[in-house]
Structure formats: C-alpha cells, structure tokens
Design an enzyme around this catalytic site. Structure first.
Site, mmCIF file in Angstrom:
data_model
loop_
_atom_site.group_PDB
_atom_site.id
_atom_site.type_symbol
_atom_site.label_atom_id
_atom_site.label_comp_id
_atom_site.label_asym_id
_atom_site.label_seq_id
_atom_site.Cartn_x
_atom_site.Cartn_y
_atom_site.Cartn_z
ATOM 1 N N ARG A 191 -54.155 -29.643 -73.293
ATOM 2 C CA ARG A 191 -54.991 -30.754 -72.970
ATOM 3 C C ARG A 191 -54.441 -32.140 -72.824
ATOM 4 O O ARG A 191 -55.091 -33.168 -72.485
ATOM 5 C CB ARG A 191 -55.858 -30.768 -74.088
ATOM 6 C CG ARG A 191 -57.447 -31.178 -74.208
ATOM 7 C CD ARG A 191 -57.711 -31.266 -75.546
ATOM 8 N NE ARG A 191 -59.104 -31.434 -75.761
ATOM 9 C CZ ARG A 191 -60.023 -30.396 -75.904
ATOM 10 N NH1 ARG A 191 -59.777 -29.101 -75.889
ATOM 11 N NH2 ARG A 191 -61.171 -30.756 -75.993
ATOM 12 N N ARG A 243 -72.647 -28.805 -83.719
ATOM 13 C CA ARG A 243 -71.328 -29.282 -84.353
ATOM 14 C C ARG A 243 -71.447 -30.705 -84.431
ATOM 15 O O ARG A 243 -71.984 -31.519 -83.786
ATOM 16 C CB ARG A 243 -70.311 -29.045 -82.995
ATOM 17 C CG ARG A 243 -69.627 -27.739 -83.109
ATOM 18 C CD ARG A 243 -68.871 -27.454 -81.941
ATOM 19 N NE ARG A 243 -67.958 -28.375 -81.329
ATOM 20 C CZ ARG A 243 -67.094 -28.261 -80.321
ATOM 21 N NH1 ARG A 243 -67.215 -27.311 -79.672
ATOM 22 N NH2 ARG A 243 -66.612 -29.508 -79.693
ATOM 23 N N ARG A 265 -76.168 -28.328 -77.386
ATOM 24 C CA ARG A 265 -75.654 -27.050 -77.959
ATOM 25 C C ARG A 265 -75.825 -26.451 -79.136
ATOM 26 O O ARG A 265 -75.853 -27.363 -80.332
ATOM 27 C CB ARG A 265 -74.130 -27.007 -77.562
ATOM 28 C CG ARG A 265 -73.125 -26.037 -78.159
ATOM 29 C CD ARG A 265 -71.954 -25.978 -77.904
ATOM 30 N NE ARG A 265 -71.078 -27.178 -78.228
ATOM 31 C CZ ARG A 265 -70.287 -27.619 -77.573
ATOM 32 N NH1 ARG A 265 -69.538 -26.579 -76.683
ATOM 33 N NH2 ARG A 265 -69.678 -28.796 -77.609
ATOM 34 N N LYS A 272 -66.534 -24.078 -70.734
ATOM 35 C CA LYS A 272 -64.982 -23.364 -70.967
ATOM 36 C C LYS A 272 -65.219 -22.272 -71.974
ATOM 37 O O LYS A 272 -64.879 -20.897 -71.625
ATOM 38 C CB LYS A 272 -63.944 -24.129 -71.494
ATOM 39 C CG LYS A 272 -63.594 -25.485 -70.565
ATOM 40 C CD LYS A 272 -62.426 -26.332 -71.317
ATOM 41 C CE LYS A 272 -62.869 -26.837 -72.259
ATOM 42 N NZ LYS A 272 -63.909 -28.177 -72.378
ATOM 43 N N ARG A 285 -65.043 -38.623 -76.095
ATOM 44 C CA ARG A 285 -64.384 -37.052 -75.685
ATOM 45 C C ARG A 285 -64.190 -37.039 -74.343
ATOM 46 O O ARG A 285 -63.281 -36.783 -73.556
ATOM 47 C CB ARG A 285 -65.247 -36.124 -76.039
ATOM 48 C CG ARG A 285 -64.985 -35.580 -77.545
ATOM 49 C CD ARG A 285 -66.064 -34.800 -78.261
ATOM 50 N NE ARG A 285 -66.232 -33.417 -77.979
ATOM 51 C CZ ARG A 285 -67.279 -32.828 -77.786
ATOM 52 N NH1 ARG A 285 -68.145 -32.948 -78.623
ATOM 53 N NH2 ARG A 285 -67.195 -31.386 -77.385
HETATM 54 P P1 AP5 Z 1 -69.528 -24.770 -73.787
HETATM 55 O O1 AP5 Z 1 -69.089 -23.359 -73.134
HETATM 56 O O2 AP5 Z 1 -69.639 -24.566 -75.274
HETATM 57 O O3 AP5 Z 1 -68.546 -25.980 -73.344
HETATM 58 P P2 AP5 Z 1 -67.124 -26.375 -73.548
HETATM 59 O O4 AP5 Z 1 -66.609 -26.437 -72.226
HETATM 60 O O5 AP5 Z 1 -66.282 -25.013 -74.103
HETATM 61 O O6 AP5 Z 1 -67.205 -27.502 -74.456
HETATM 62 P P3 AP5 Z 1 -66.490 -27.965 -75.719
HETATM 63 O O7 AP5 Z 1 -67.467 -29.058 -76.133
HETATM 64 O O8 AP5 Z 1 -66.356 -26.951 -76.788
HETATM 65 O O9 AP5 Z 1 -65.253 -28.300 -75.398
HETATM 66 P P4 AP5 Z 1 -64.429 -29.457 -75.794
HETATM 67 O O10 AP5 Z 1 -63.148 -29.260 -75.016
HETATM 68 O O11 AP5 Z 1 -64.909 -30.876 -75.761
HETATM 69 O O12 AP5 Z 1 -64.231 -29.030 -77.397
HETATM 70 P P5 AP5 Z 1 -63.069 -28.257 -78.284
HETATM 71 O O13 AP5 Z 1 -64.012 -27.394 -78.908
HETATM 72 O O14 AP5 Z 1 -62.070 -27.607 -77.287
HETATM 73 O O15 AP5 Z 1 -70.877 -25.091 -73.317
HETATM 74 C C1 AP5 Z 1 -71.522 -26.420 -73.649
HETATM 75 C C2 AP5 Z 1 -73.127 -26.391 -73.826
HETATM 76 O O16 AP5 Z 1 -73.456 -26.136 -72.447
HETATM 77 C C3 AP5 Z 1 -73.262 -24.923 -74.479
HETATM 78 O O17 AP5 Z 1 -74.730 -25.236 -75.226
HETATM 79 C C4 AP5 Z 1 -73.787 -23.841 -73.225
HETATM 80 O O18 AP5 Z 1 -74.723 -23.077 -73.506
HETATM 81 C C5 AP5 Z 1 -73.944 -24.825 -72.089
HETATM 82 N N1 AP5 Z 1 -73.365 -24.351 -70.897
HETATM 83 C C6 AP5 Z 1 -72.441 -23.790 -70.487
HETATM 84 N N2 AP5 Z 1 -72.327 -23.622 -69.166
HETATM 85 C C7 AP5 Z 1 -73.572 -24.004 -68.649
HETATM 86 C C8 AP5 Z 1 -74.032 -24.077 -67.257
HETATM 87 N N3 AP5 Z 1 -73.006 -23.478 -66.408
HETATM 88 N N4 AP5 Z 1 -74.925 -24.484 -67.192
HETATM 89 C C9 AP5 Z 1 -76.197 -25.011 -68.168
HETATM 90 N N5 AP5 Z 1 -75.777 -25.013 -69.335
HETATM 91 C C10 AP5 Z 1 -74.386 -24.516 -69.702
HETATM 92 O O19 AP5 Z 1 -62.403 -29.259 -78.966
HETATM 93 C C11 AP5 Z 1 -63.072 -30.017 -79.911
HETATM 94 C C12 AP5 Z 1 -62.215 -31.078 -80.521
HETATM 95 O O20 AP5 Z 1 -60.797 -30.338 -81.105
HETATM 96 C C13 AP5 Z 1 -61.375 -32.072 -79.444
HETATM 97 O O21 AP5 Z 1 -62.276 -33.317 -79.386
HETATM 98 C C14 AP5 Z 1 -60.183 -32.457 -80.092
HETATM 99 O O22 AP5 Z 1 -60.351 -33.244 -81.333
HETATM 100 C C15 AP5 Z 1 -59.621 -31.145 -80.869
HETATM 101 N N6 AP5 Z 1 -58.772 -30.382 -79.776
HETATM 102 C C16 AP5 Z 1 -58.903 -29.171 -79.508
HETATM 103 N N7 AP5 Z 1 -58.312 -28.561 -78.587
HETATM 104 C C17 AP5 Z 1 -57.166 -29.592 -78.471
HETATM 105 C C18 AP5 Z 1 -55.929 -29.773 -78.083
HETATM 106 N N8 AP5 Z 1 -55.533 -28.954 -77.131
HETATM 107 N N9 AP5 Z 1 -55.192 -30.806 -77.952
HETATM 108 C C19 AP5 Z 1 -55.538 -32.035 -78.888
HETATM 109 N N10 AP5 Z 1 -56.694 -31.754 -79.588
HETATM 110 C C20 AP5 Z 1 -57.495 -30.688 -79.340
#
Ligand code: AP5
Length: 217
Positions: free
Chosen positions: A87, A159, A126, A13, A170
């Site tokens: 989410r 992270r 990552r 994402k 997660r």
């Molecule tokens: P990346 O693009 O970083 O993936 P992502 O989908 O953004 O993954 P996240 O882990 O950031 O998502 P998340 O939803 O768990 O975490 P968030 O920060 O929102 O890609 C990942 C890796 O893969 C990278 O190294 C990239 O280079 C590689 N990659 C990407 N695309 C690829 C491909 N096509 N092929 C190969 N490799 C690839 O949330 C963190 C925490 O915050 C949550 O756990 C929760 O506690 C809290 N939180 C955030 N938002 C909310 C909400 N709305 N409600 C409640 N709690 C929330």
C-alpha cells in the site's frame, strides 16, 4: 501464481480476491483482515494498529512488511493473491526484495478502478459476517435474509472504519500513498487496469479472463 490486487478503499479488492482465490486455488492474504484478526485477539500488533485503522491512516510500513512477509512465507506452492498490500512504494519494494531472496516474483498486478462517488456508497453500505468474513452490501450484494449471513445465519456487522468521515481520510491516504504503487508496478509494465464501476459479477468476469490469459502464457 503470485498476484497483487490494487485499488481504492471499496474498489472491491476483498470481494474479487475471494473469487480469484477460489478459481485458481490460491491463498487470499488480506492485510486488513489479518490486522482485524490481530485486533480481535488483542495482540501487541493489534493494539499498535488500532488507532491508525480507526482514523483511516496507514499502519507503519515496518509493522506491515514483517506481518505480511510471515503470512507469505506460509503460502502454498500454488501461490497467493494479495489484497490491501503493498500500500506504499516502500512496501512494494520490500515485497519485491523478500520475494527475490526466495527466487520468486509477482506475476500479475491488477488495478481495480472505481469512481470516488461510488466508494462512499459501497463502504457505508458494506456489512460483513464476524464469523466467516463473508462480505455483503445492503443494496448491491444482499444476503438472502436481511442482516444475516447466508453461510451461518450470524448477525452481520459494520466495520468501525466504514463511516463517511473515516472514508474521506482513507481516500486521501489512498491518493497520497497508495496510488503511486500503481506507477511503481507500471515501471515494469505489470499493471492491468480493470473497470470496477461495473457490477460485481461483470468485474469478476474481466478479472478471471485477464488472469487466465496470464496463466496460459
Ligand atoms: P470490498 O470488496 O469489501 O472492497 P475493498 O476494496 O476490499 O475495500 P476495503 O474497504 O476493505 O479496502 P481498504 O483497502 O480500505 O481496507 P483494508 O481492510 O485493506 O467491497 C466494498 C463493498 O462494496 C462491499 O459491500 C461489496 O459488497 C461492495 N462491492 C464490491 N464490488 C462491487 C461492485 N463491483 N459493484 C457494487 N458493489 C460492490 O484496510 C483497513 C485498514 O487497515 C486501513 O485503513 C489501514 O489502516 C490498515 N491497513 C491495511 N493494510 C495496510 C497496509 N498494507 N499498510 C498500512 N496499513 C494497512
């Protein structure tokens, strides 16, 4: 354009949202990035979110909805792309209500589909830049110099929630609480599924083509 990008942890994402924002001149709003910034500034909100984030749980809806409504209200007229929000179904309904009060709506919902076994590899590999937020992967998206950011030479970091144990939580939370958000938007036939098992540039091509077709309607 007002876009929502859905997908499991590690679906890509953040990676794709940065590219979408650059291509269409949109504001990229990542709830995870905003929370991490609040934590690094040791704000009340950041302190509240800490334990949920570290264990892979979801921060309570009321905290997130207020935080994201504030961020969205500062978006430019060109629009925004939401990453990690909504989410839960409740967050999605609250988002719709607050946009509707402003005479707005979500124009496109993309759902990045990725296999569970790819998620663990992507997340544990990552690395990100603590200064500019650029995201890399130790195998799939390497920086030019090992361990250093291409933009500013800063030391890349991992992270704290990117461990195998937390990833398991997660993913469980994703299936229980976030996957139903796809059905919520599907009820209005708004969701376009994208195969995110492909390599990063191929996924970008699919995403941009899809959004260009929406933009031209
Ligand atoms: P990346 O693009 O970083 O993936 P992502 O989908 O953004 O993954 P996240 O882990 O950031 O998502 P998340 O939803 O768990 O975490 P968030 O920060 O929102 O890609 C990942 C890796 O893969 C990278 O190294 C990239 O280079 C590689 N990659 C990407 N695309 C690829 C491909 N096509 N092929 C190969 N490799 C690839 O949330 C963190 C925490 O915050 C949550 O756990 C929760 O506690 C809290 N939180 C955030 N938002 C909310 C909400 N709305 N409600 C409640 N709690 C929330």
């Amino acid at each position: 354009m007002r876009i929502v990008l859905l997908g499991a942890p590690g679906a890509g994402k953040g990676t794709q949202c940065k590219r979408i924002a650059a291509r269409f001149g949109l504001l990229h709003l990542s709830s995870g990035d905003i929370l991490r910034q609040e934590r690094s500034q040791e704000t009340e909100l950041g302190k509240k979110a800490q334990s949920y984030m570290d264990s892979g749980g979801l921060v309570p809806d009321e905290v997130i909805v207020e935080m994201m409504a504030g961020a969205i209200s500062n978006a430019p007229l060109s629009g925004f792309v939401l990453d990690g929000f909504p989410r839960t179904v409740n967050q999605a309904a609250e988002l719709d209500k607050s946009l509707s009060r402003a005479g707005q709506k979500i124009d496109a919902v993309l759902n990045l589909e990725v296999d569970d076994d790819a998620v663990a590899k992507r997340i544990t590999g990552r690395r990100s830049c603590p200064e500019c937020g650029a995201v890399y992967h130790i195998e799939n998206l390497k920086p030019k110099v090992d361990g250093k950011c291409d933009n500013n030479d800063a030391e890349l970091v991992q992270r704290p929630d990117d461990t195998l144990e937390v990833v398991k939580n997660r993913l469980e939370n994703y299936y229980q609480q976030t996957r139903p958000v796809v059905d919520y938007y599907n009820a209005n036939s708004q969701v376009c599924n994208i195969d995110s098992n492909r390599d990063v540039d191929e996924v970008t091509k699919l995403v941009i083509e899809k959004l260009e077709s929406f933009a031209s309607v």
